[in-house]
Design an enzyme around this catalytic site. Structure first.
Site, PDB file in Angstrom:
ATOM      1  N   LYS A  11       0.822  -1.212   0.000  1.00  9.45           N
ATOM      2  CA  LYS A  11       0.000   0.000   0.000  1.00  9.45           C
ATOM      3  C   LYS A  11       0.867   1.279   0.000  1.00  9.45           C
ATOM      4  O   LYS A  11       2.075   1.222   0.269  1.00  9.45           O
ATOM      5  CB  LYS A  11      -0.940  -0.032   1.219  1.00  9.45           C
ATOM      6  CG  LYS A  11      -1.962  -1.178   1.171  1.00  9.45           C
ATOM      7  CD  LYS A  11      -2.954  -1.082   2.337  1.00  9.45           C
ATOM      8  CE  LYS A  11      -3.988  -2.192   2.270  1.00  9.45           C
ATOM      9  NZ  LYS A  11      -5.017  -2.052   3.341  1.00  9.45           N
ATOM     10  N   TYR A  51     -12.470  -2.035  -3.751  1.00  7.65           N
ATOM     11  CA  TYR A  51     -12.965  -2.141  -2.371  1.00  7.65           C
ATOM     12  C   TYR A  51     -14.499  -2.051  -2.296  1.00  7.65           C
ATOM     13  O   TYR A  51     -15.034  -1.745  -1.229  1.00  7.65           O
ATOM     14  CB  TYR A  51     -12.325  -1.068  -1.500  1.00  7.65           C
ATOM     15  CG  TYR A  51     -10.948  -1.451  -0.980  1.00  7.65           C
ATOM     16  CD1 TYR A  51     -10.769  -2.560  -0.146  1.00  7.65           C
ATOM     17  CD2 TYR A  51      -9.823  -0.697  -1.295  1.00  7.65           C
ATOM     18  CE1 TYR A  51      -9.520  -2.912   0.338  1.00  7.65           C
ATOM     19  CE2 TYR A  51      -8.562  -1.045  -0.802  1.00  7.65           C
ATOM     20  CZ  TYR A  51      -8.426  -2.153   0.014  1.00  7.65           C
ATOM     21  OH  TYR A  51      -7.181  -2.502   0.510  1.00  7.65           O
ATOM     22  N   PHE A  59     -15.537   3.889   6.739  1.00 12.58           N
ATOM     23  CA  PHE A  59     -14.164   4.225   6.352  1.00 12.58           C
ATOM     24  C   PHE A  59     -13.935   4.150   4.845  1.00 12.58           C
ATOM     25  O   PHE A  59     -12.812   4.398   4.379  1.00 12.58           O
ATOM     26  CB  PHE A  59     -13.157   3.321   7.086  1.00 12.58           C
ATOM     27  CG  PHE A  59     -13.338   1.831   6.859  1.00 12.58           C
ATOM     28  CD1 PHE A  59     -12.893   1.220   5.692  1.00 12.58           C
ATOM     29  CD2 PHE A  59     -13.927   1.042   7.834  1.00 12.58           C
ATOM     30  CE1 PHE A  59     -13.043  -0.141   5.485  1.00 12.58           C
ATOM     31  CE2 PHE A  59     -14.078  -0.336   7.637  1.00 12.58           C
ATOM     32  CZ  PHE A  59     -13.642  -0.921   6.455  1.00 12.58           C
ATOM     33  N   ARG A  87      -2.288 -14.192   4.842  1.00  9.65           N
ATOM     34  CA  ARG A  87      -3.020 -13.484   5.905  1.00  9.65           C
ATOM     35  C   ARG A  87      -2.258 -13.585   7.225  1.00  9.65           C
ATOM     36  O   ARG A  87      -2.248 -12.648   8.026  1.00  9.65           O
ATOM     37  CB  ARG A  87      -4.438 -14.051   6.053  1.00  9.65           C
ATOM     38  CG  ARG A  87      -5.340 -13.915   4.824  1.00  9.65           C
ATOM     39  CD  ARG A  87      -5.830 -12.528   4.532  1.00  9.65           C
ATOM     40  NE  ARG A  87      -6.475 -11.913   5.652  1.00  9.65           N
ATOM     41  CZ  ARG A  87      -7.168 -10.766   5.576  1.00  9.65           C
ATOM     42  NH1 ARG A  87      -7.306 -10.140   4.416  1.00  9.65           N
ATOM     43  NH2 ARG A  87      -7.702 -10.231   6.641  1.00  9.65           N
ATOM     44  N   THR A  93      -5.765  -6.796  10.825  1.00 14.26           N
ATOM     45  CA  THR A  93      -6.035  -5.547  10.095  1.00 14.26           C
ATOM     46  C   THR A  93      -5.472  -4.328  10.825  1.00 14.26           C
ATOM     47  O   THR A  93      -4.833  -3.472  10.220  1.00 14.26           O
ATOM     48  CB  THR A  93      -7.559  -5.369   9.910  1.00 14.26           C
ATOM     49  OG1 THR A  93      -8.078  -6.535   9.255  1.00 14.26           O
ATOM     50  CG2 THR A  93      -7.879  -4.132   9.102  1.00 14.26           C
ATOM     51  N   ARG A 104       2.234  -6.240   9.300  1.00 13.45           N
ATOM     52  CA  ARG A 104       1.487  -5.087   9.800  1.00 13.45           C
ATOM     53  C   ARG A 104       1.986  -4.630  11.172  1.00 13.45           C
ATOM     54  O   ARG A 104       1.988  -3.437  11.463  1.00 13.45           O
ATOM     55  CB  ARG A 104      -0.003  -5.413   9.819  1.00 13.45           C
ATOM     56  CG  ARG A 104      -0.597  -5.369   8.395  1.00 13.45           C
ATOM     57  CD  ARG A 104      -1.976  -5.942   8.347  1.00 13.45           C
ATOM     58  NE  ARG A 104      -2.692  -5.568   7.122  1.00 13.45           N
ATOM     59  CZ  ARG A 104      -3.881  -6.058   6.781  1.00 13.45           C
ATOM     60  NH1 ARG A 104      -4.471  -6.949   7.561  1.00 13.45           N
ATOM     61  NH2 ARG A 104      -4.463  -5.682   5.669  1.00 13.45           N
ATOM     62  N   ASN A 114      -2.084   0.237   6.725  1.00  7.73           N
ATOM     63  CA  ASN A 114      -1.544  -0.984   7.333  1.00  7.73           C
ATOM     64  C   ASN A 114      -0.648  -1.779   6.377  1.00  7.73           C
ATOM     65  O   ASN A 114      -0.488  -2.982   6.508  1.00  7.73           O
ATOM     66  CB  ASN A 114      -2.678  -1.837   7.905  1.00  7.73           C
ATOM     67  CG  ASN A 114      -3.717  -2.193   6.862  1.00  7.73           C
ATOM     68  OD1 ASN A 114      -3.539  -1.892   5.672  1.00  7.73           O
ATOM     69  ND2 ASN A 114      -4.789  -2.845   7.277  1.00  7.73           N
ATOM     70  N   HIS A 117      -2.271  -5.427   1.565  1.00  6.24           N
ATOM     71  CA  HIS A 117      -3.567  -6.087   1.352  1.00  6.24           C
ATOM     72  C   HIS A 117      -3.307  -7.527   0.974  1.00  6.24           C
ATOM     73  O   HIS A 117      -2.336  -7.818   0.264  1.00  6.24           O
ATOM     74  CB  HIS A 117      -4.335  -5.406   0.205  1.00  6.24           C
ATOM     75  CG  HIS A 117      -5.493  -6.238  -0.289  1.00  6.24           C
ATOM     76  ND1 HIS A 117      -6.736  -6.180   0.287  1.00  6.24           N
ATOM     77  CD2 HIS A 117      -5.557  -7.200  -1.259  1.00  6.24           C
ATOM     78  CE1 HIS A 117      -7.533  -7.063  -0.318  1.00  6.24           C
ATOM     79  NE2 HIS A 117      -6.841  -7.686  -1.262  1.00  6.24           N
ATOM     80  N   GLU A 128      -9.652 -10.719  -7.637  1.00  2.94           N
ATOM     81  CA  GLU A 128      -8.654  -9.658  -7.446  1.00  2.94           C
ATOM     82  C   GLU A 128      -7.450  -9.836  -8.376  1.00  2.94           C
ATOM     83  O   GLU A 128      -6.913  -8.853  -8.891  1.00  2.94           O
ATOM     84  CB  GLU A 128      -8.203  -9.625  -5.986  1.00  2.94           C
ATOM     85  CG  GLU A 128      -9.289  -9.130  -5.042  1.00  2.94           C
ATOM     86  CD  GLU A 128      -8.897  -9.169  -3.576  1.00  2.94           C
ATOM     87  OE1 GLU A 128      -9.714  -8.746  -2.743  1.00  2.94           O
ATOM     88  OE2 GLU A 128      -7.776  -9.620  -3.246  1.00  2.94           O
TER      89      GLU A 128
END
Ligand code: ADP
Ligand code: MG
Length: 140
Positions: A11, A51, A59, A87, A93, A104, A114, A117, A128
């Site tokens: 990100k 998203y 948010f 993950r 998150t 993270r 964070n 993704h 995706e």
């Protein structure tokens, strides 16, 4: 266990701090191979479509603004149980709740910024990956 593919995004908070190499090292050390990768800047519309599942969340607007605030690195990771494995490598998150040693926890700035993704299911991974890459871009 099965060989799987998952979509990862480094990100804007992480590209801004030049963390792409360090994050990729985490993936590779953990058995996830980077089999496709591209650096790009998302448009607002591209972020909103990506998203869309969160469009009713409070948010959503801020998240889409953040995701197009700087470059991202989109990538396909391949490995055993790659979706779940990634993950786990990413962590929770909210970086404040993430386990020690996760990306993270080490790099995340906030629940929004964070750093990474990762797809959350085989169905979202397939959607995706196809959102960013065509078959010829992916070299497993
Ligand atoms: P994850 O990325 O862990 O799958 P979600 O799918 O729930 O988490 O949320 C997508 C992204 O939206 C998060 O990675 C984070 O950037 C942002 N986000 C999630 N929850 C919040 C929140 N409460 N406040 C601000 N941003 C959030
Ligand atoms: Mg998610």
């Amino acid at each position: 266990m099965a060989l799987e593919r998952t979509l990862s995004i480094i990100k804007p908070d992480a590209t801004r701090r030049d963390l792409t190499g360090r994050i990729n090292a985490r993936f590779e050390e953990s058995g996830l191979r980077v089999i496709a990768q591209r650096r790009l800047r998302l448009t607002r519309e591209q972020a909103e479509v990506f998203y869309a599942v969160h469009k009713e969340r409070s948010f959503f607007g801020d998240l889409c603004g953040f995701m197009c605030s700087g470059p991202v690195v989109v990538q396909v990771l391949e490995g055993e149980d790659a979706i779940k494995a990634n993950r786990e490598i990413m962590g929770a998150t909210n970086p404040a709740n993430a386990d020690d040693g996760t990306i993270r926890k080490e790099f995340g700035e906030s629940v929004e910024a964070n750093s990474v993704h990762g797809s959350d299911s085989p169905e979202t991974a397939a959607w995706e990956i196809a959102y960013f890459f065509c078959t010829m871009d992916i070299v497993g």
